[in-house]
Structures are given as C-alpha cells and as structure tokens.
Scaffold this active site. Structure first.
Site, PDB file in Angstrom:
ATOM      1  N   GLU A  94      47.690   0.888 -37.393  1.00  0.00           N
ATOM      2  CA  GLU A  94      48.927   1.590 -37.055  1.00  0.00           C
ATOM      3  C   GLU A  94      49.381   1.203 -35.654  1.00  0.00           C
ATOM      4  O   GLU A  94      48.564   1.021 -34.748  1.00  0.00           O
ATOM      5  CB  GLU A  94      48.728   3.098 -37.149  1.00  0.00           C
ATOM      6  CG  GLU A  94      48.553   3.577 -38.586  1.00  0.00           C
ATOM      7  CD  GLU A  94      48.515   5.084 -38.722  1.00  0.00           C
ATOM      8  OE1 GLU A  94      49.060   5.585 -39.730  1.00  0.00           O
ATOM      9  OE2 GLU A  94      47.936   5.753 -37.849  1.00  0.00           O
ATOM     10  N   CYS A 108      52.868   0.951 -28.554  1.00  0.00           N
ATOM     11  CA  CYS A 108      51.440   1.282 -28.481  1.00  0.00           C
ATOM     12  C   CYS A 108      50.726   0.467 -29.550  1.00  0.00           C
ATOM     13  O   CYS A 108      50.886   0.719 -30.748  1.00  0.00           O
ATOM     14  CB  CYS A 108      51.253   2.777 -28.702  1.00  0.00           C
ATOM     15  SG  CYS A 108      49.533   3.319 -28.626  1.00  0.00           S
ATOM     16  N   CYS A 115      37.386   2.800 -34.785  1.00  0.00           N
ATOM     17  CA  CYS A 115      36.825   2.738 -33.431  1.00  0.00           C
ATOM     18  C   CYS A 115      35.362   3.160 -33.446  1.00  0.00           C
ATOM     19  O   CYS A 115      34.967   4.061 -34.186  1.00  0.00           O
ATOM     20  CB  CYS A 115      37.621   3.667 -32.507  1.00  0.00           C
ATOM     21  SG  CYS A 115      37.143   3.562 -30.757  1.00  0.00           S
ATOM     22  N   CYS A 119      34.968   9.511 -30.016  1.00  0.00           N
ATOM     23  CA  CYS A 119      35.300  10.633 -29.141  1.00  0.00           C
ATOM     24  C   CYS A 119      35.606  11.865 -29.995  1.00  0.00           C
ATOM     25  O   CYS A 119      36.275  11.770 -31.027  1.00  0.00           O
ATOM     26  CB  CYS A 119      36.498  10.294 -28.268  1.00  0.00           C
ATOM     27  SG  CYS A 119      36.196   8.908 -27.137  1.00  0.00           S
ATOM     28  N   CYS A 122      39.336  12.642 -31.185  1.00  0.00           N
ATOM     29  CA  CYS A 122      40.182  11.543 -31.652  1.00  0.00           C
ATOM     30  C   CYS A 122      40.039  11.297 -33.148  1.00  0.00           C
ATOM     31  O   CYS A 122      38.932  11.069 -33.649  1.00  0.00           O
ATOM     32  CB  CYS A 122      39.842  10.269 -30.881  1.00  0.00           C
ATOM     33  SG  CYS A 122      40.854   8.847 -31.327  1.00  0.00           S
ATOM     34  N   GLY A 160      41.188   1.859 -31.623  1.00  0.00           N
ATOM     35  CA  GLY A 160      40.150   0.991 -31.090  1.00  0.00           C
ATOM     36  C   GLY A 160      39.984   1.072 -29.588  1.00  0.00           C
ATOM     37  O   GLY A 160      40.822   1.614 -28.858  1.00  0.00           O
ATOM     38  N   GLU A 161      38.882   0.520 -29.108  1.00  0.00           N
ATOM     39  CA  GLU A 161      38.561   0.410 -27.685  1.00  0.00           C
ATOM     40  C   GLU A 161      38.775  -1.042 -27.264  1.00  0.00           C
ATOM     41  O   GLU A 161      38.026  -1.939 -27.675  1.00  0.00           O
ATOM     42  CB  GLU A 161      37.108   0.830 -27.445  1.00  0.00           C
ATOM     43  CG  GLU A 161      36.506   0.417 -26.111  1.00  0.00           C
ATOM     44  CD  GLU A 161      37.300   0.883 -24.903  1.00  0.00           C
ATOM     45  OE1 GLU A 161      37.589   0.047 -24.020  1.00  0.00           O
ATOM     46  OE2 GLU A 161      37.628   2.090 -24.822  1.00  0.00           O
ATOM     47  N   SER A 192      44.036   0.555 -21.888  1.00  0.00           N
ATOM     48  CA  SER A 192      43.239   1.768 -21.754  1.00  0.00           C
ATOM     49  C   SER A 192      41.780   1.501 -22.108  1.00  0.00           C
ATOM     50  O   SER A 192      41.483   0.643 -22.929  1.00  0.00           O
ATOM     51  CB  SER A 192      43.814   2.852 -22.679  1.00  0.00           C
ATOM     52  OG  SER A 192      43.009   4.005 -22.669  1.00  0.00           O
ATOM     53  N   SER A 214      40.175   6.629 -19.664  1.00  0.00           N
ATOM     54  CA  SER A 214      40.071   7.912 -20.355  1.00  0.00           C
ATOM     55  C   SER A 214      39.090   8.790 -19.590  1.00  0.00           C
ATOM     56  O   SER A 214      37.884   8.541 -19.611  1.00  0.00           O
ATOM     57  CB  SER A 214      39.594   7.693 -21.794  1.00  0.00           C
ATOM     58  OG  SER A 214      40.533   6.921 -22.523  1.00  0.00           O
ATOM     59  N   HIS A 216      39.283  12.854 -19.069  1.00  0.00           N
ATOM     60  CA  HIS A 216      39.116  14.062 -19.897  1.00  0.00           C
ATOM     61  C   HIS A 216      38.162  15.110 -19.331  1.00  0.00           C
ATOM     62  O   HIS A 216      38.234  16.264 -19.725  1.00  0.00           O
ATOM     63  CB  HIS A 216      38.735  13.697 -21.329  1.00  0.00           C
ATOM     64  CG  HIS A 216      39.614  12.640 -21.919  1.00  0.00           C
ATOM     65  ND1 HIS A 216      40.996  12.694 -21.856  1.00  0.00           N
ATOM     66  CD2 HIS A 216      39.323  11.465 -22.539  1.00  0.00           C
ATOM     67  CE1 HIS A 216      41.512  11.613 -22.426  1.00  0.00           C
ATOM     68  NE2 HIS A 216      40.522  10.850 -22.837  1.00  0.00           N
ATOM     69  N   HIS A 290      46.482  17.497 -29.501  1.00  0.00           N
ATOM     70  CA  HIS A 290      46.989  17.713 -30.851  1.00  0.00           C
ATOM     71  C   HIS A 290      45.776  17.932 -31.755  1.00  0.00           C
ATOM     72  O   HIS A 290      45.022  16.994 -32.021  1.00  0.00           O
ATOM     73  CB  HIS A 290      47.805  16.508 -31.318  1.00  0.00           C
ATOM     74  CG  HIS A 290      48.913  16.170 -30.366  1.00  0.00           C
ATOM     75  ND1 HIS A 290      50.062  16.921 -30.273  1.00  0.00           N
ATOM     76  CD2 HIS A 290      49.039  15.175 -29.446  1.00  0.00           C
ATOM     77  CE1 HIS A 290      50.845  16.396 -29.344  1.00  0.00           C
ATOM     78  NE2 HIS A 290      50.241  15.348 -28.832  1.00  0.00           N
ATOM     79  N   CYS A 333      49.047  10.891 -29.306  1.00  0.00           N
ATOM     80  CA  CYS A 333      47.743  10.481 -28.779  1.00  0.00           C
ATOM     81  C   CYS A 333      46.594  11.088 -29.582  1.00  0.00           C
ATOM     82  O   CYS A 333      46.539  12.294 -29.805  1.00  0.00           O
ATOM     83  CB  CYS A 333      47.644  10.918 -27.323  1.00  0.00           C
ATOM     84  SG  CYS A 333      46.096  10.452 -26.517  1.00  0.00           S
TER      85      CYS A 333
END
Length: 352
Positions: A94, A108, A115, A119, A122, A160-161, A192, A214, A216, A290, A333
C-alpha cells in the site's frame, strides 16, 4: 509482471550503459534509456523512439520497463488516496498519496511487504513479514502514481522498516536524487526508522535525506513494551549516534511520537523527552493514535496532546501535532496492511 525478463526500472546510469554494451549497442544508448525511464516515465520499450527498432527488439528480448499500475485505490473524504500496487513477485503493498495546501503533495511509500518489527501499535506489524521490496518495487510507487507530477515530497513511512531493506532503499534514493534520475533534492525525502544498529549509521553516512526516528517513549523500559526493536538498539544509543551528525542546516532530524492516552502522555514523559534530546537540533511530531483490533492502547485527548506540545516547545524542542489524514480508508499512521487484500485477491483468482 513478467518474471523472466529483468526490470530496467531501478538500474543506475552505469548499469544501463552496461545493459546497452552487453546487447551490442553504443554506450550512449544507456543514457537514452535512462532519459526515457526517469524523465519521460515511458510504460513500454517501444516508446523509446530515438533508439533504433532493431535495438529496441534486442532490449525487449531480455528486459521490461518493470512498472505496474495500481490495481486498486481508495479515496478519503480529506482527499488522501491509498493505492494498492503489485510487486515483481506477485505480492502487494500500500502507498498513500497525501495532497496538501500550497500545491504540496506527499507520497508515503513502502519498503517491505509487512514488517518484522512488530510494534504493538502498528497494523502492518500484525500482518507479519513477507519480503523486502526491490528498488524497482520501491520506485514503481512513484513511477506509476497517477499524480506523480504533483509530488513535492516522499516519505519512507509506509509498510516495513527501511533500514531492514537498506541496500534497495539507498538504491532507490540514489536514482531519485541523481541528475540522470528524478534529480530531486535529498531534503524532499524523509526516511523513518525504529533504529537498527549498523544500518542506521550506514544510512546517515551514505545519504543526505531527512531522518525521522520512531520514539514513542523516551523511557527505555516503556519503549521496549511498545517496540521490540528497543532491545536491539536502544533509544539512548540512537540519540548518542545522532549527536555525531549536523542537523542544523539543510538536513532535518525529527522524532515521531504517537501519543497514547494514560500511557505516554504525562508530564513525566515530557520531561524524559527534554532530558533525552537536550542540545540536539531536532523537532518532534506528535501523532494521534488510531486504534487497531485487540490492542488495549487508546488515543490521547487532544487537549492533553496540546499541553504536551506546549511543554516541549517551551523547553526548546519545536513540536507539532501532525494532522491525521486518510483515517476513514485506513491510510493513517500505523494502519497500512495488505493481508486481507491478499486473501481477497487470491480468493478471486481461485474462483476465476
């Protein structure tokens, strides 16, 4: 997409010259191919009209452009568009197009299918990991985007990372910023990362793109609850590494901070951030959470987010609350996931 032929998309100028040479063409033909690919965005080799028909035929025997149009799209009430792109090995990713004010538009992009980082907050991590994207797959998200000519910025913040697929991410960035490629300034691209030892340092040395970490939570034990990657490269180690680089000029450093209600939104957490980032030239983007299924974390109150922002700003850390975009189509996100779409598509293929 034809797997027997190699993709031209994703090849550097030197590699395209080598392709021409190996097919018995003049070296300058490689430069012509690069212009057709990265300036004209052709969809077929036959469109390369200043290359002889004989040489185009030779090229088509071994190669294809390597681009593929999105197979699905969803438009949000706020104008955000989420695209579903196929990959060269018949998987799906996506990509989110975000139009903004003042003729700005951000894309994006994804770097992996799913991934590994897992996390807690996510949805992509809940999908699991199904492979890294090739440079062609990464670039195709730009190349085949209907709004490609409207783009002003690209962020590697999709599925993904990026540091876990560093070679292909760097190759894609090289082509996006090369004079023979898209010729973009690195400051228009942000990458990121959760922080991966060795990979993050290599990225900082080999690229001049903007960096987003990231965060958090600035409390290591709590960050580990949210992000297993904390155990591999802790936030204090990440910040210590970042202090070796200059972010006071064109290159910008930012920290992404999803604010969870009654979890990481207290004054204690704000003070921990100030202590961790003291003296570091950076900014913080606060992100509204979200909720995703089966996760107990909840969104923070907006007034509390504003107070959190004001505290950080008053202590010398420029902080903004990022506007949430595309939530109604699960494009915001942490919400990207292709697992259900893959199941649906495979089911439809079986019926056919």
């Amino acid at each position: 997409m034809n797997l027997e032929k190699k993709s031209l998309l994703g090849l550097t100028l030197d590699e395209l010259r080598e392709v021409a040479k190996n097919l018995g063409m003049p070296a300058f033909t490689g430069g012509q191919i690069a212009k057709w690919l990265y300036e004209q965005h052709v969809k077929s080799i036959d469109e390369m009209t200043n290359i002889s028909k004989n040489n185009r035929d030779k090229l088509q025997e071994r190669y294809r452009i390597g681009c593929a149009a999105a197979i699905d799209s969803q438009r949000s009430n706020d104008g955000t568009i989420k695209y579903l792109f196929p990959t060269v090995d018949n998987k799906f990713i996506e990509t989110v197009y975000i139009p903004e004010e003042n003729n700005r538009a951000t894309l994006c992009v994804s770097s992996q299918v799913g991934c590994k980082m897992n996390c807690t907050f996510c949805q992509t991590g809940k999908q699991g990991f199904d492979g890294s994207l090739s440079a062609a797959d990464i670039l195709n998200q730009v190349y085949s985007l209907p709004e490609v000519n409207e783009l002003t910025n690209i962020v590697f913040m999709g599925q993904g990372e990026p540091m876990d697929n560093l070679d292909n991410v760097l190759r894609a960035i090289d082509i996006l910023t090369a004079s023979y490629g898209w010729a973009w300034s690195p400051k228009r691209i942000t990458v990121s990362s959760v922080g991966i030892r060795g990979k993050l340092e290599r990225f900082l040395n080999e690229s001049q793109c903007q960096v987003a970490i990231s965060l958090h939570s600035a409390i290591p034990e709590q960050r580990a609850q949210l992000m297993p990657a904390q155990k591999g490269m802790g936030i204090e180690e990440i910040v210590a590494l970042l202090r070796n680089y200059d972010f006071s000029h064109q290159r910008r450093l930012s920290f992404e901070y999803i604010v969870f209600g009654d979890f990481n939104d207290s004054l204690t957490h704000a003070r921990a951030i100030v202590k961790l980032l003291e003296g570091l030239d950076c900014r913080i983007n606060l992100i509204h959470f979200h909720p995703i299924p089966n996760i107990r974390l909840k969104a923070a109150d907006y007034k509390k987010m504003e107070s959190f922002r004001d505290y950080l700003t008053s202590h010398g850390i420029f902080t903004t609350i990022r506007a949430s975009r595309g939530q109604d189509i699960f494009a915001a996100c942490g919400l990207l996931s292709t697992s259900k779409k893959i199941e649906m598509i495979r089911h439809e293929q079986k019926e056919i």
